[in-house]
Scaffold this motif. Structure first.
Motif, mmCIF file in Angstrom:
data_model
loop_
_atom_site.group_PDB
_atom_site.id
_atom_site.type_symbol
_atom_site.label_atom_id
_atom_site.label_comp_id
_atom_site.label_asym_id
_atom_site.label_seq_id
_atom_site.Cartn_x
_atom_site.Cartn_y
_atom_site.Cartn_z
ATOM 1 N N VAL A 10 0.797 -1.236 0.073
ATOM 2 C CA VAL A 10 -0.189 0.039 0.029
ATOM 3 C C VAL A 10 0.947 1.402 0.074
ATOM 4 N N TRP A 11 0.856 2.123 -1.035
ATOM 5 C CA TRP A 11 1.332 3.630 -1.037
ATOM 6 C C TRP A 11 0.534 4.275 -0.124
ATOM 7 N N VAL A 12 1.381 5.440 0.403
ATOM 8 C CA VAL A 12 1.002 6.397 1.248
ATOM 9 C C VAL A 12 1.746 7.546 0.581
ATOM 10 N N VAL A 13 0.912 8.548 -0.168
ATOM 11 C CA VAL A 13 1.642 9.771 -0.711
ATOM 12 C C VAL A 13 1.053 10.930 -0.382
ATOM 13 N N ASP A 14 1.929 11.749 0.404
ATOM 14 C CA ASP A 14 1.336 13.082 0.851
ATOM 15 C C ASP A 14 2.789 13.855 1.328
ATOM 16 N N ALA A 50 8.275 -2.452 -6.776
ATOM 17 C CA ALA A 50 7.184 -3.123 -5.836
ATOM 18 C C ALA A 50 5.678 -2.119 -6.333
ATOM 19 N N PRO A 51 5.155 -2.678 -7.267
ATOM 20 C CA PRO A 51 3.883 -1.831 -7.492
ATOM 21 C C PRO A 51 2.660 -2.008 -6.391
ATOM 22 N N PRO A 52 1.980 -1.178 -6.208
ATOM 23 C CA PRO A 52 1.121 -1.243 -5.103
ATOM 24 C C PRO A 52 -0.319 -1.823 -5.359
ATOM 25 N N ARG A 53 -1.020 -2.593 -4.463
ATOM 26 C CA ARG A 53 -2.617 -3.087 -4.592
ATOM 27 C C ARG A 53 -3.411 -1.746 -4.305
ATOM 28 N N ALA A 54 -3.021 -1.000 -3.381
ATOM 29 C CA ALA A 54 -3.771 0.300 -3.359
ATOM 30 C C ALA A 54 -2.957 1.559 -2.887
ATOM 31 N N VAL A 55 -3.620 2.866 -3.286
ATOM 32 C CA VAL A 55 -2.987 3.859 -2.930
ATOM 33 C C VAL A 55 -3.788 4.954 -2.170
ATOM 34 N N LEU A 56 -3.011 5.542 -1.410
ATOM 35 C CA LEU A 56 -3.603 6.673 -0.324
ATOM 36 C C LEU A 56 -3.009 7.804 -0.947
ATOM 37 N N THR A 57 -3.713 8.695 -1.513
ATOM 38 C CA THR A 57 -2.889 10.275 -1.982
ATOM 39 C C THR A 57 -3.563 11.493 -1.541
ATOM 40 N N ASP A 58 -2.763 12.396 -1.253
ATOM 41 C CA ASP A 58 -3.120 13.696 -0.998
ATOM 42 C C ASP A 58 -3.516 14.277 -2.569
ATOM 43 N N MET A 59 -4.496 15.141 -2.202
ATOM 44 C CA MET A 59 -4.930 15.965 -3.604
ATOM 45 C C MET A 59 -3.958 16.809 -3.850
ATOM 46 N N ARG A 60 -3.652 18.118 -3.314
ATOM 47 C CA ARG A 60 -2.868 19.007 -3.564
ATOM 48 C C ARG A 60 -1.502 18.920 -3.011
ATOM 49 N N MET A 61 -0.513 18.791 -3.973
ATOM 50 C CA MET A 61 1.081 18.732 -3.807
ATOM 51 C C MET A 61 1.604 19.249 -4.626
ATOM 52 N N PRO A 62 3.082 19.599 -4.382
ATOM 53 C CA PRO A 62 3.676 20.459 -5.154
ATOM 54 C C PRO A 62 4.092 19.646 -6.306
ATOM 55 N N GLY A 63 4.285 20.171 -7.407
ATOM 56 C CA GLY A 63 4.629 19.308 -8.584
ATOM 57 C C GLY A 63 3.164 18.534 -8.989
ATOM 58 N N MET A 64 3.372 17.630 -9.189
ATOM 59 C CA MET A 64 2.162 16.612 -9.754
ATOM 60 C C MET A 64 1.072 16.474 -8.548
ATOM 61 N N ASP A 65 -0.140 16.968 -9.063
ATOM 62 C CA ASP A 65 -1.347 16.987 -8.234
ATOM 63 C C ASP A 65 -1.841 15.356 -8.251
#
Length: 477
Positions: A10-14, A50-65
């Motif tokens: 699981v990826w957490v991106v923030d 290592a590709p994820p099975r699920a991703v949790l991501t923020d909406m607004r981030m510097p660079g790619m949203d």
């Protein structure tokens, strides 16, 4: 070439390190490997390893949203569920998230346990071979949002989330809310975002039409059908063909017309008053009411089978007193809008006045607030509105929350009740008062949390188990 590990990833991106830490700690309870990233670019760079099975991501981030990131993920693997988090929760954000095929939309601040459960559900979906509903790329089917709904309060974020989820779906929606809360705005938003956006939006307040005219208003009539019917007239159903028919105050519809409405919903045909030929229509129904529909069913004033047809999706629009943090936003918005419409100078509120207005009960809700802004734009003598510039009836209104007056009013009412109870010979004063107090507080916390136990328990300052026990003790369903 990618390499799947045995343990789902699981990826957490923030870009917020504290959010990454909180979520990684909470998600450790799940049997998955949790990987955190500061940016979408860093996450995508690790895809081959290592590709994820699920991703949790923020909406607004510097660079790619978050939305662009979600598209990049779905280019690689369309079935990956992406849960979008955002601290900037508004209707446009919710709609865009679901238009990009988000698995779920989570406004910040969020309940950590809810997010953990969401991630678990998302991973289990991919492990079971579940796929996303839509196509791999975002589609632009449907219209653009043509109405503005203001709100940052949690109760409004829930409204936005539901609108975003159902906007592209051709389902019937029942909108509940007090008078003046903006039920028609919600209906117009649902229409403008739907595939029917370029077709008519027809609104009818069933409580405003005399009973004897309502049937003709809905279904039309043939020439000569009754005295005064000098020409054929099409009704609101035919006017809305291909589009949306919004039936406001549906709870006031006579029972015999409810039967006809149910028939149209079932087979898509009806007869004009005095007509012999069936007329087929393709109409999406949105209904609204300020009444308790289940209670109307119990009283025999509303057909249960019709309620089932109307209540496919229900949206509760909160009253203004349950979203007080939105009052300053609404005041500024309507003051600017009224100044523009009337061609007058835009007024601003003295901070003390803004605080005072945020504490008022607002029985007329947003409609009352909008009318006040019109009055102030015309009548306030200066650019800055002070307390003495308010209408007399508002200056005399007692605030209901947030001040010393509130505590005094509440304690005075309690003191009067206690004195009256004892004067009537009552005993166990503390026990009766405590039970009544707890019951009221629990019911209000549940209502404010849309009957979500975990959220209600938090607002009460309790644990979920405590709330469950209290519900059983007090007999609250």
């Amino acid at each position: 070439m990618t390499h799947e590990t045995e343990q789902p990833i699981v990826w957490v991106v923030d870009d917020d390190a504290s959010i990454r830490w909180v979520l990684s700690e909470a998600l450790e309870s799940l049997p998955y490997e949790i990987r955190t990233f500061e940016s979408p670019e860093d996450a995508l760079a690790s895809w081959d390893k290592a590709p994820p099975r699920a991703v949790l991501t923020d909406m607004r981030m510097p660079g790619m949203d978050g939305l662009t990131f979600m598209e990049a993920l779905h280019e690689r693997r369309p079935e990956i569920p992406v849960i979008v988090m955002t601290a900037h929760a508004d209707l446009d954000t919710a709609v865009n998230a679901f238009a990009h095929e988000a698995f779920e939309y989570v406004p910040k601040p969020f309940e950590v346990d809810e997010v953990v459960a969401l991630v678990d559900r998302a991973v289990r979906k991919t492990l079971s071979g579940g796929r996303r509903r839509g196509t791999r790329k975002r589609t632009d089917e449907g219209g653009q949002l043509s109405v503005q709904i203001i709100g940052q309060a949690p109760a409004m974020q829930e409204v936005f989330r539901i609108i975003g989820r159902v906007s592209k779906l051709d389902v019937t929606v029942l909108i509940n809310g007090e008078t003046g809360t903006g039920k028609e705005l919600v209906a117009r938003a649902l229409h403008s975002l739907s595939p029917r956006a370029d077709k008519p939006f027809v609104a009818l307040n069933t409580a405003a039409i005399p009973r004897e005219l309502l049937e003709s208003e809905l279904f039309g009539h043939e020439k000569g059908a009754f005295t005064g019917a000098v020409a054929t007239r099409i009704g609101r159903f035919e006017q809305a063909h291909g589009g949306t028919l919004f039936l406001d105050e549906i709870g006031d519809m006579p029972v015999d017309l409810q039967t006809r409405l149910l028939r149209v919903l079932n087979d898509g045909t009806f007869f004009r008053v005095g007509g012999r030929d069936p007329i087929a229509v393709n109409v999406r129904i949105l209904a609204a009411t300020h009444q308790d529909m289940e209670e109307l069913v119990r009283q025999g004033r509303f057909r249960e089978d019709l309620l089932y047809r109307l209540n496919v999706i229900r949206i509760k629009v909160p009253p203004l007193r349950e979203r007080r943090e939105d009052i300053p936003l609404l005041l500024r918005h309507y003051l600017a809008e009224e100044a523009r419409k009337l061609g007058l100078e835009e007024k601003t509120l003295d901070p003390a006045v803004e605080r005072y207005l945020s504490q008022l009960p607002w029985p007329g809700n947003v409609r009352q607030l909008s009318s006040l802004c019109t009055w102030l734009t015309i009548m306030a003598p200066g650019k800055v509105v002070h307390e003495e510039d308010l209408p007399l009836e508002l200056r005399e209104t007692q605030v209901t929350t947030g001040g010393q007056e509130t505590g005094d009013d509440w304690s005075h009412a309690l003191r009067r009740w206690a004195a009256d109870y004892l004067a009537k010979g009552g005993n166990d004063l503390h026990g009766v008062a405590e039970q009544t107090l707890e019951k009221v507080l629990i019911q209000e916390a549940l209502k404010a949390s849309f009957y979500h136990k975990q959220k209600a328990a938090k607002r009460l300052g309790w644990g979920r188990n405590t709330l469950t026990r209290k519900l059983q003790q007090l007999g609250i369903e």
